[in-house]
Design a protein around this motif. Structure first.
Motif, mmCIF file in Angstrom:
data_model
loop_
_atom_site.group_PDB
_atom_site.id
_atom_site.type_symbol
_atom_site.label_atom_id
_atom_site.label_comp_id
_atom_site.label_asym_id
_atom_site.label_seq_id
_atom_site.Cartn_x
_atom_site.Cartn_y
_atom_site.Cartn_z
ATOM 1 N N VAL A 218 0.765 -1.289 0.098
ATOM 2 C CA VAL A 218 0.048 0.060 -0.096
ATOM 3 C C VAL A 218 0.858 1.072 0.190
ATOM 4 C CG1 VAL A 218 -1.808 1.321 1.249
ATOM 5 C CG2 VAL A 218 -1.862 -1.324 1.114
ATOM 6 N N TYR A 219 0.496 2.032 -0.728
ATOM 7 C CA TYR A 219 1.410 3.539 -0.873
ATOM 8 C C TYR A 219 0.446 4.820 -0.725
ATOM 9 C CZ TYR A 219 4.837 0.170 -3.203
ATOM 10 O OH TYR A 219 5.782 -0.765 -3.420
ATOM 11 N N THR A 220 0.895 5.731 -0.478
ATOM 12 C CA THR A 220 0.132 7.015 -0.408
ATOM 13 C C THR A 220 0.452 7.531 -1.861
ATOM 14 O OG1 THR A 220 2.045 8.459 0.280
ATOM 15 C CG2 THR A 220 0.532 7.529 1.931
ATOM 16 N N LEU A 221 -0.349 8.363 -2.449
ATOM 17 C CA LEU A 221 -0.213 8.944 -3.615
ATOM 18 C C LEU A 221 1.142 9.639 -3.863
ATOM 19 C CD1 LEU A 221 -1.291 9.498 -6.493
ATOM 20 C CD2 LEU A 221 -2.614 11.580 -5.750
ATOM 21 N N GLU A 222 1.461 10.326 -2.734
ATOM 22 C CA GLU A 222 2.754 11.208 -2.692
ATOM 23 C C GLU A 222 3.879 10.156 -2.886
ATOM 24 O OE1 GLU A 222 5.304 14.412 0.225
ATOM 25 O OE2 GLU A 222 3.454 13.664 0.765
ATOM 26 N N ALA A 223 3.879 8.842 -2.066
ATOM 27 C CA ALA A 223 4.970 7.930 -2.165
ATOM 28 C C ALA A 223 4.968 7.614 -3.731
ATOM 29 C CB ALA A 223 4.572 6.767 -1.540
ATOM 30 N N LEU A 224 3.862 7.359 -4.418
ATOM 31 C CA LEU A 224 3.885 6.876 -5.818
ATOM 32 C C LEU A 224 4.454 7.951 -6.813
ATOM 33 C CD1 LEU A 224 0.286 5.063 -6.012
ATOM 34 C CD2 LEU A 224 2.339 4.228 -6.096
ATOM 35 N N VAL A 225 4.246 9.157 -6.592
ATOM 36 C CA VAL A 225 4.819 10.020 -7.300
ATOM 37 C C VAL A 225 6.379 10.078 -7.362
ATOM 38 C CG1 VAL A 225 4.766 12.556 -7.882
ATOM 39 C CG2 VAL A 225 2.681 11.536 -7.358
ATOM 40 N N ARG A 226 6.727 10.016 -5.908
ATOM 41 C CA ARG A 226 8.119 9.796 -5.734
ATOM 42 C C ARG A 226 9.005 8.876 -6.278
ATOM 43 N NH1 ARG A 226 9.596 13.915 -2.214
ATOM 44 N NH2 ARG A 226 7.913 14.587 -0.772
ATOM 45 N N PHE A 227 8.121 7.764 -6.215
ATOM 46 C CA PHE A 227 8.618 6.294 -6.971
ATOM 47 C C PHE A 227 8.854 6.679 -8.497
ATOM 48 C CE2 PHE A 227 7.762 2.731 -9.503
ATOM 49 C CZ PHE A 227 8.553 1.997 -9.282
ATOM 50 N N ALA A 228 7.863 7.285 -9.003
ATOM 51 C CA ALA A 228 7.832 7.417 -10.449
ATOM 52 C C ALA A 228 8.844 8.343 -10.919
ATOM 53 C CB ALA A 228 6.476 8.223 -11.000
#
Length: 316
Positions: A218-228
């Motif tokens: 599970v990820y926050t949206l912010e974590a997903l943006v950082r990952f990308a």
């Protein structure tokens, strides 16, 4: 066993992966499309028949379904005009079309229907999208067909409009203003979704059941943006927006030409966590891939650099 499968909405992101999986398994696929020319890349696959068809026309739909052992409905949209309980576009794609597909299946004696819904589908949900998806599930269940319904979280993979959009923004912008930064998702890889659908086609234990689909984390949206950003080598500072500013931003995007990056309805959807309520069903026989598999398609650089970026993001 070899099935004749009609895949409605099979020319899109998820559909292209599913059609390829079905062909690999030896099934014959009939693919209705508004324009055969636009789907010619799928048409070259062995066992795929492209049929030019308006699937919203009940008679045309019944003709294209005729002779199928199973029908899969993948049609879904993210944006619509506004309305109560939802706009016309959502009503047409998520409610009226599933009703027509279920009726065509009954009229043609097709007993296996697999329907794509969405995690968070709820006829009383906070967003038009969720309400229309919930009503779409209801019309499928009320049809009397023992359909299999899937509710995936956000789906990622090569060609997606999710992680690729975040990567593209960070290549172009010095900072990323982000609405709903704390919204939670459990993203699932597109090939895993295709595997679940293919499994349901051959597993009688899935008849009449509804399944949630999500990845291992599970990820926050912010974590997903950082990952990308880390994966594409263009990680930018992220500026979480307060709700009032986020809604103003979304309202402006809705008025711009083209497909909006985000809408007020998207914000409404993200008020509900997009995560599984329990483990994946064992009969799906699915061990989903982690997000790290996306590193390969988000960055065209060398593999060692891509993995180093991912490990830095993951703190490994």
């Amino acid at each position: 066993m070899r099935y004749n499968v009609c895949v409605v909405g099979g020319t899109g992101f998820i559909g292209s992966h599913l059609v390829a999986r079905l062909v690999t398994l030896g099934h014959a696929v009939r693919l209705p499309t508004r324009r055969v020319e636009a789907a010619k890349a799928l048409g070259v696959l062995p066992g795929v028949e492209l049929v030019e068809c308006d699937v919203h026309d009940p008679r045309a739909l019944e003709r294209v379904i005729a002779g199928s052992d199973a029908v899969i409905n993948l049609v879904g949209i993210l944006h619509s005009d506004r309305g109560t309980p939802y706009g016309r576009a959502f009503a047409r794609a998520h409610v009226e079309l599933p009703r027509k597909i279920a009726q065509a299946c009954k009229d043609r004696g097709v007993t296996r229907l697999i329907h794509m819904s969405a995690l968070g589908a709820d006829s009383n949900g906070p967003s038009m999208y969720q309400r229309s998806k919930g009503d779409g599930e209801a019309v499928v269940r009320e049809s009397g067909i023992a359909a299999t319904i899937f509710r995936p979280s956000v789906v990622f993979g090569p060609g997606d409009h999710f992680l690729n959009t975040f990567a593209k923004l960070q290549r172009r912008l010095p900072v990323v203003p982000l609405a709903s930064a704390n919204a939670r998702f459990q993203p699932i890889y597109v090939s895993d979704v295709a595997q679940a659908f293919a499994r349901a086609l051959e597993c009688d234990a899935t008849l009449g059941k509804t399944y949630e689909l999500g990845g291992p984390d599970v990820y926050t949206l912010e974590a997903l943006v950082r990952f990308a950003g880390a994966a594409c080598g263009c990680e930018r500072p992220i500026l979480p927006l307060p709700d009032s500013t986020a809604r103003l931003q979304a309202a402006i995007f809705e008025k711009l030409p083209g497909e909006p990056i985000i809408t007020r309805d998207n914000l409404d959807s993200m008020t509900v966590d997009n995560v599984l309520t329990g483990p994946l069903a064992p009969e799906l026989d699915l061990t989903p891939n982690g997000l790290e598999i996306a590193v390969d398609y988000l960055n065209g650089g060398n593999w060692e650099k891509r993995m180093a970026d991912y490990r830095r993001f993951a703190g490994r």
